[in-house]
Design a protein around this motif. Structure first.
Motif, mmCIF file in Angstrom:
data_model
loop_
_atom_site.group_PDB
_atom_site.id
_atom_site.type_symbol
_atom_site.label_atom_id
_atom_site.label_comp_id
_atom_site.label_asym_id
_atom_site.label_seq_id
_atom_site.Cartn_x
_atom_site.Cartn_y
_atom_site.Cartn_z
ATOM 1 N N LYS A 213 -2.715 15.550 4.342
ATOM 2 C CA LYS A 213 -3.337 14.927 5.573
ATOM 3 C C LYS A 213 -2.457 14.975 6.715
ATOM 4 N N GLY A 214 -1.551 15.572 6.710
ATOM 5 C CA GLY A 214 -0.444 15.642 8.135
ATOM 6 C C GLY A 214 0.038 14.304 8.468
ATOM 7 N N LEU A 215 0.093 13.358 7.712
ATOM 8 C CA LEU A 215 0.366 11.994 8.009
ATOM 9 C C LEU A 215 1.933 11.633 8.418
ATOM 10 N N ALA A 216 2.711 12.555 7.769
ATOM 11 C CA ALA A 216 4.300 12.463 7.612
ATOM 12 C C ALA A 216 4.833 13.304 8.479
ATOM 13 N N THR A 217 5.703 12.981 9.517
ATOM 14 C CA THR A 217 6.381 14.016 10.501
ATOM 15 C C THR A 217 7.782 14.138 9.571
ATOM 16 N N ALA A 218 8.218 13.088 9.108
ATOM 17 C CA ALA A 218 9.502 13.193 8.568
ATOM 18 C C ALA A 218 9.604 12.184 6.984
ATOM 19 N N MET A 219 10.139 12.406 5.947
ATOM 20 C CA MET A 219 10.192 11.724 4.649
ATOM 21 C C MET A 219 11.341 11.882 4.064
ATOM 22 N N ILE A 220 11.658 10.814 3.249
ATOM 23 C CA ILE A 220 12.755 10.608 2.306
ATOM 24 C C ILE A 220 12.545 9.606 1.304
ATOM 25 N N ASP A 221 13.076 9.847 0.202
ATOM 26 C CA ASP A 221 12.998 8.626 -0.891
ATOM 27 C C ASP A 221 13.751 7.763 -0.820
ATOM 28 N N LEU A 222 13.644 6.350 -1.110
ATOM 29 C CA LEU A 222 14.545 5.494 -1.018
ATOM 30 C C LEU A 222 15.393 5.290 -2.196
ATOM 31 N N SER A 223 16.510 6.021 -2.093
ATOM 32 C CA SER A 223 17.355 5.970 -3.402
ATOM 33 C C SER A 223 18.711 5.332 -2.918
ATOM 34 N N ASP A 224 19.408 5.593 -1.709
ATOM 35 C CA ASP A 224 20.477 4.820 -1.311
ATOM 36 C C ASP A 224 20.184 3.556 -0.534
ATOM 37 N N GLY A 225 18.806 3.233 -0.398
ATOM 38 C CA GLY A 225 18.538 1.790 0.326
ATOM 39 C C GLY A 225 18.433 1.936 1.590
ATOM 40 N N LEU A 226 17.287 1.171 2.295
ATOM 41 C CA LEU A 226 16.555 1.585 3.535
ATOM 42 C C LEU A 226 17.489 1.794 4.662
ATOM 43 N N HIS A 267 19.237 -3.054 1.958
ATOM 44 C CA HIS A 267 20.511 -2.595 1.512
ATOM 45 C C HIS A 267 20.390 -1.913 0.034
ATOM 46 N N GLY A 268 19.509 -2.560 -0.748
ATOM 47 C CA GLY A 268 19.488 -2.268 -2.113
ATOM 48 C C GLY A 268 18.924 -0.741 -2.359
ATOM 49 N N GLY A 269 19.373 -0.060 -3.235
ATOM 50 C CA GLY A 269 19.031 1.381 -3.493
ATOM 51 C C GLY A 269 18.178 1.370 -4.767
ATOM 52 N N GLU A 270 17.615 2.778 -5.108
ATOM 53 C CA GLU A 270 17.245 2.983 -6.315
ATOM 54 C C GLU A 270 15.799 2.404 -6.646
ATOM 55 N N ASP A 271 14.967 2.128 -5.316
ATOM 56 C CA ASP A 271 13.693 1.711 -5.487
ATOM 57 C C ASP A 271 12.612 3.165 -5.718
ATOM 58 N N TYR A 272 13.039 4.027 -5.260
ATOM 59 C CA TYR A 272 12.462 5.304 -5.486
ATOM 60 C C TYR A 272 10.924 5.249 -4.546
ATOM 61 N N GLU A 273 10.912 4.526 -3.608
ATOM 62 C CA GLU A 273 9.675 4.258 -2.668
ATOM 63 C C GLU A 273 9.852 5.321 -1.723
ATOM 64 N N LEU A 274 8.789 5.767 -0.934
ATOM 65 C CA LEU A 274 8.900 6.599 0.068
ATOM 66 C C LEU A 274 9.056 5.935 1.628
ATOM 67 N N LEU A 275 10.073 6.528 2.268
ATOM 68 C CA LEU A 275 10.197 6.015 3.696
ATOM 69 C C LEU A 275 9.558 7.288 4.577
ATOM 70 N N PHE A 276 8.546 7.137 5.538
ATOM 71 C CA PHE A 276 8.009 8.206 6.150
ATOM 72 C C PHE A 276 7.784 7.802 7.639
ATOM 73 N N THR A 277 7.825 9.168 8.520
ATOM 74 C CA THR A 277 7.478 8.530 9.926
ATOM 75 C C THR A 277 6.019 9.156 10.358
ATOM 76 N N SER A 278 5.227 8.711 10.894
ATOM 77 C CA SER A 278 3.840 9.199 11.180
ATOM 78 C C SER A 278 3.567 9.291 12.850
ATOM 79 N N PRO A 279 3.013 10.465 13.250
ATOM 80 C CA PRO A 279 2.786 10.595 14.539
ATOM 81 C C PRO A 279 1.575 9.409 15.060
ATOM 82 N N ARG A 280 1.972 9.030 16.356
ATOM 83 C CA ARG A 280 1.102 8.171 16.897
ATOM 84 C C ARG A 280 -0.287 8.610 17.026
ATOM 85 N N GLY A 281 -1.382 7.947 16.933
ATOM 86 C CA GLY A 281 -2.774 8.324 17.131
ATOM 87 C C GLY A 281 -3.258 8.647 15.514
#
Lengths: 327, 327
Positions: A213-226, A267-281
């Motif tokens: 859906k083109g919702l993420a401009t950048a993405m990483i998984d949360l392995s080292d902590g937010l 700061h806690g790691g290994e949740d393996y959630e996703l952190l992403f950025t999304s364009p305005r609009g």
């Protein structure tokens, strides 16, 4: 060759030849375990994504704290989560496993079961690997190969000032389990009350939908902590970030369930959630593929990471780099 | 993070960003180290081949016997040799490396240099990997990804009765070095006099030419030793073999150079030469890509491996499974 190593090869060959061989979506494993290389046929018009992750006894797990099934599950989940963070589709996994001579064969069987159960949930073939005797402790290296439509991989480097910052699920749950085990080493935790630590669920469908859906401009998984993983995105993108501490979704763990501290979620790691950025609009749904998606801040031009507290005061966030069971 | 681990990541990132990034033949590494996954663009109409190989201190090498450059070289050579045995073209390598906290940084630098020097010789990009602290000893896992034209990978399973059996180069040279080191542990060997052990040259061009010219019905690299690797081909192909001991090319090692024993050539591992079968009626040159190619026997219907001695007496060959420095 130690007994456990022989049994392992036999198990893996059987697994490769039955449940999870052959076509995986539009990809197929032409030759799996039992040749010099595995041969994969990947779909046209796709790029190939590859990730490798160690799982080492004493560093990433402890035999007295983690059921063998959980060790196998987590080993593969780390790799699948990396594929999810590219918006990719996992195709095949490879397991390099070195075992101490005295390791009970039953341990290996339960490890492989944990790994294969997660693999089959996501239609991933176990296509090869290597086995060896370990001079000391259990050593695993998991490689996952996946695909993503040509040129569409979501990188860490695409965040732009003004983009909003989102996380999936809840944070800090995996680290809460580690703190518990460190505090009371003799007390076994019930994996059901700390599922995010023992059986993390990689966000493959969610990552794919964000990419489609083109919702993420950048993405990483949360392995080292937010704090550390957000710093990776900012560094690779040449930007900064402002996040609101009150917005960060705190995990619920234990029985009775309680919220983790903000510190663990940051700061806690290994949740393996996703952190992403999304364009305005772009409208980002509050839930995707059954998982909550939460707005926590936005990307700034100033290359610093600031956290705002409830009183509206901002302080600079230092990445604290989650280090498993490090001394 | 220990100093050596930090330095390693920095070195690899530099290497990935300079000499060996970008296009590799018709393949390219779009994103290397520094994201969740590496992103590779592989050529159309090709299958993907993948191999993983451990290099563990105390099992595959000893720090007092092997220069760090040799350890890095051999780690990658094992993977490249597997690609060669499919008739494939290596594209990218991934290095998972766990280091003890007290390892001198200089060791890591020399290890990486040895590995990168072989990688650049074959135009292979170091595209990613993982680093960790090792609880005990140096642990490396090398993954190599390569390509082969669609459906053309040379498998172990294609040998048919009547096919002739060939080996490349000379056999037993690598094992001879191990015997020497075992016999006189304090005496350092000169790597130049035992090059096949310390700096083996994977037969990539040779393997590719055999595949292109349709000269190989089955192929394997000689990592476990002739007796074991020939047994692998026979087992996967459902056939047997007869070989002539007088025909087996014995390695020349040491200074002054002398021939190794037949026993080492039959059972010694890690020469990383190629063993292949060729259909009757195809002319196989005595030298390919500058390497000697020697006829040593033929494939039989009877599923046994027989060796003929000079008197024409045949005895059954038992695979003896080369086990590195096993106790």
């Amino acid at each position: 060759m130690p007994l456990a190593e022989k049994a392992l090869i036999a198990w893996i060959r059987r697994a490769g030849k039955s449940a999870i061989r052959g076509r995986v979506g539009r990809s197929s494993v032409l030759t799996g375990i039992g040749d010099d290389c595995a041969v994969l046929r990947l779909p046209l018009q796709h790029d190939t994504v590859v990730t490798t992750d160690f799982t080492l006894e004493g560093i990433h797990f402890r035999r007295d704290w983690h059921p063998a099934e959980s060790v196998g599950h987590r080993a593969l989940a780390r790799g699948l989560s990396d594929i999810a963070a590219m918006g990719g589709q996992p195709v095949a996994a490879f397991l390099s496993l070195a075992l101490p001579r005295d390791l009970p064969q039953a341990w290996v069987g339960r490890f492989v079961r944990g790994l294969l159960s997660l693999a089959s949930k996501y239609g991933v073939a176990l296509a090869g690997g290597d086995t060896a005797e370990s001079p000391n402790g259990i050593l695993a290296d998991i490689i996952v190969v996946g695909t993503v439509p040509k040129g569409k991989a979501v990188l860490r480097s695409g965040a732009r000032p003004g983009d909003r910052i989102f996380v999936t699920g809840e944070l800090g749950g995996a680290a809460a389990a580690v703190l518990q085990m460190r505090a009371r080493p003799k007390n076994k935790l019930n994996p059901r009350n700390y599922a995010r630590h023992f059986y993390p669920d990689p966000r493959i469908a969610l990552g794919r939908i964000l990419r489609e859906k083109g919702l993420a401009t950048a993405m990483i998984d949360l392995s080292d902590g937010l704090s550390t993983d957000l710093a990776h995105i900012c560094e690779e993108s040449g930007v900064g970030a402002e996040i609101e501490s009150a917005a960060i979704p705190l995990a619920h763990v234990g029985k009775p369930a309680h919220e983790v501290s903000l510190d663990l979620a940051l700061h806690g790691g290994e949740d393996y959630e996703l952190l992403f950025t999304s364009p305005r609009g772009k409208r980002v749904p509050a839930e995707i593929a059954g998982v909550a998606v939460t707005l926590i801040g936005h990307i700034t031009r100033l290359p610093k990471i600031l956290v705002g507290n409830l009183k509206g005061v901002y302080y600079e966030l230092q990445p604290q780099g989650w280090e498993h069971f490090h001394r």
